[in-house]
Design an enzyme around this catalytic site. Structure first.
Site, short mmCIF file in Angstrom:
data_model
loop_
_atom_site.label_atom_id
_atom_site.label_comp_id
_atom_site.label_asym_id
_atom_site.label_seq_id
_atom_site.Cartn_x
_atom_site.Cartn_y
_atom_site.Cartn_z
CG ASP A 139 -1.85 1.16 1.30
OD1 ASP A 139 -2.67 1.29 0.38
OD2 ASP A 139 -1.75 1.96 2.26
CD GLU A 188 -2.28 2.48 -3.63
OE1 GLU A 188 -2.82 3.49 -4.12
OE2 GLU A 188 -1.72 2.50 -2.52
#
EC number: 2.4.1.18
Length: 633
Positions: free
Chosen positions: A299, A343
């Site tokens: 993330d 990401e």
């Protein structure tokens, strides 16, 4: 401690620190170890000593590692470390390496036995791959809100065992190859969805036990479905019971305040510190090792690449070195059989380039540019789309710079952004028509696919972590048609490598990328055996149009988003067929003519039988023919 090799931990190359630190049950009780070099004193307190009524001091070695074995401690016992910090403050801290924790709002760590003899996925683990040459179709889900009973209270959740069979059936119906679960490491606040963690080695107690999670993954593997987990290596919560200023100093976070505080009101990990690197690399490996995860989605990588995620602040070289090291060592440990997904919202180059070639070493990167451009285009009134035609074509200008996944994720269906269907321009019927066309574009565009739960049933209500998906929508005709369409599209995508072997430039070819005045796009997807023609009409006018193709043959429609069975505008499900003729068009030697419905998309499969070879003449006849030809000459 003399039997433990802690050198790799302090060198920043350890990926199994969880075998050193944490609470480990054994024949003599439970051995507790924690790294806290600046603490003045640490006691372990828990159910086994009435939470400190009978203090159990830990012993510190010359490397700052504290340890003790507690004879009467058992798996299931809650515990914390009572830390007398460098400042003199006494704080009860959760174990950074705890394998389980109390259910929130309680915050104690729990002694856990991680042994599990129920694995039946040995063959799966040996044969799984990164999926470059597979139809990777990822189903992103929040375990706590995928399904909920109406009578459930806010502190209640469905457990893994209660949803896994339904989840498997659901993935098979819609042809999802992988489940991507939002973070399962322990976290205190439901509204963070797991992205603000306190327990990097602790599976959240919300959905079951450690064993329950192992059985969940094992069942998915037995069904042929991979499991990817979200992992958060950039920041952690400030809660005083967790990692923040663990021993009274910034042990896990940056020492400099301006670097330590993140935009999410959390602390940024100090990714330059070797012990922190070992902590995070071990956490990443832990989920692959102990829980057999098939991949990790990392993330907020832009916030590691650049200081505070802002390119103007410059590249965080230490963080980039950390990511290169993590990806290299994890790939080596798992022989290149796990997916490492970034990401990353930035334009930083070579994110998916191998580390040995100077890249960050991720296997895939989310194409957030494609997502933003596409949704921006489809929100607009079709009248104005001709001036934003490049929003659709631009992605192929950079696509081969990285190995991309096309995501329509949870971030796109919350916080007032509207769901995917509801983002579309126009009336209720128009929204669904364009959503079907959007997904046809998505599944025929190069790159792997990712959809958040609810996308496949055309949810109109934004996602709320406290409520389950609106499964009742299948009672309504428009949603019934959409679900049928989504399943058919997933089947088409998975059946032919023309759609999923997408990192070879020869696999994609524009027919006409410049028809802005009609909001019309046409292109081909090709494999060694098959060629498909994809036609997208994002205008409100149905068109009868000619399109250039490279060969003579029959073209048969395998999907039309406006077919009646999908609740589209057509009153039939009859496929169109067309034969190409030798007339040049779109820089191709042949053309065929078909109808593309308004706000619709079509996929045509080319049937091009190989030309029959001329029958080979006998040698004597060949010689006679040659002689006659020469005589005439």
């Amino acid at each position: 401690m003399d039997k433990l090799n802690t050198t790799p931990f302090f060198q920043g190359s350890e990926i199994e620190a969880y075998k050193i630190f944490g609470a480990h049950p054994g024949r003599d009780g439970v051995t507790f170890r924690v790294w806290a070099p600046h603490a003045k004193r640490i006691e372990v307190v828990g159910a086994f000593n009435d939470w400190g009524a009978d203090p159990i001091p830990m012993v510190k070695d010359d490397q700052g590692i504290w340890s003790v074995t507690v004879e009467n401690a058992r798996p299931g016992d809650g515990y914390k470390y009572r830390v007398t910090q460098a400042t003199g403050d006494v704080v009860d801290k959760a174990d950074p390496y705890a394998f389980y924790s109390e259910k929130r709002p309680n915050t104690a760590s729990v002694v856990a036995d991680l042994s599990f003899d129920g694995w039946t996925d040995q063959e799966w683990m040996k044969t799984r791959t990164k999926g470059y040459d597979k139809p990777v179709n990822i189903y992103e889900m929040h375990v706590g809100s995928w399904k909920r009973d109406e009578d459930m209270g806010p502190n209640d959740f469905m457990h893994y065992s209660q949803i896994v069979d339904d989840l498997i059936a659901h993935c098979r119906e819609y042809h999802f190859s992988h489940v991507e679960v939002m973070p399962l490491s322990e976290f205190p606040f439901d509204g963070s969805w797991g992205y603000q963690s306190t327990g990097y080695f602790s599976s959240t107690s919300r959905y079951g036990t450690n064993r329950d999670l192992m059985e969940f993954v094992n069942k998915l593997h037995d069904a042929g479905i991979g499991v990817i987990m979200d992992f958060v290596p950039v920041h952690f919560v400030k809660d005083n019971f967790a990692l923040a200023r663990f021993d009274g100093t910034p042990l896990y976070e940056y020492s400099k305040d301006s670097d330590a505080h993140s935009q999410w009101d959390t602390y940024n990990f100090d990714l330059w510190k070797e012990e922190v690197r070992s902590f995070l690399m071990s956490a990443a490996n832990f989920w692959l090792d102990v829980y057999h995860m098939d991949g990790l989605r990392f993330d907020a990588i832009a916030n590691a690449i650049f200081w505070h995620g802002d390119k103007r602040n410059g590249v965080n070289e230490g963080a980039c070195d950390f990511m290169k090291r993590l990806n290299f060592i994890i790939n080596k440990r798992w022989e290149g059989r796990v997916m490492l997904i970034a990401e990353d919202s930035s334009d930083f180059p070579n994110v998916t380039k191998p580390t040995l070639d100077g890249g960050l070493g991720f296997d895939y990167k989310w194409d957030l540019g494609w997502m933003n451009d596409t949704l921006s285009y489809l929100k607009k009134d079709p009248i104005y789309r001709q001036w934003h035609h490049n929003d659709i074509t631009f992605s192929m200008a950079y696509f081969y710079s990285e190995k991309f996944i096309l995501p329509l994720s949870h971030d796109e269906v919350v916080h007032g952004k509207a769901t995917i269907v509801d983002k579309m321009w126009g009336s209720y019927e128009d929204k669904f028509a364009q959503a079907r066309a959007l997904y046809t574009y998505m599944y025929t565009h190069p790159g792997k696919k990712l959809n958040f739960m609810g996308n496949e049933i055309g949810m109109m209500r934004e996602w709320d972590e406290s409520r389950g998906c609106d499964w009742f929508l299948d009672e309504y005709p428009m949603h019934q048609g959409f679900e049928k369409f989504f399943a058919d599209l997933g089947d088409i995508y998975g059946e032919d490598s023309a759609f999923w072997y997408g990192y070879d430039p020869m696999n994609f070819q524009w027919i006409d990328a410049d028809n802005a005045s009609q909001n019309l796009f046409s292109y081909m997807r090709k494999s060694a055996e098959k060629t498909y023609v994809i036609l997208l009409n994002f205008s409100t006018n149905s068109v009868r149009q000619r399109f250039g193709v490279p060969f003579r043959g029959k073209f048969t429609e395998v999907l039309n988003t406006q077919w009646a069975k999908y609740n589209g505008s057509l009153d039939t499900d009859t496929p169109q067929t067309a034969w190409s003729v030798k007339v040049p068009l779109n820089h191709q030697p042949f053309l065929f003519e078909v109808t593309v419905p308004a706000l619709g998309a079509c996929i045509f499969e080319a049937d091009t039988p190989a030309p029959k070879p001329e029958p080979e003449a006998a040698p004597a006849k060949k010689a006679d023919a040659k002689a006659k030809k020469e005589a005439k000459a």
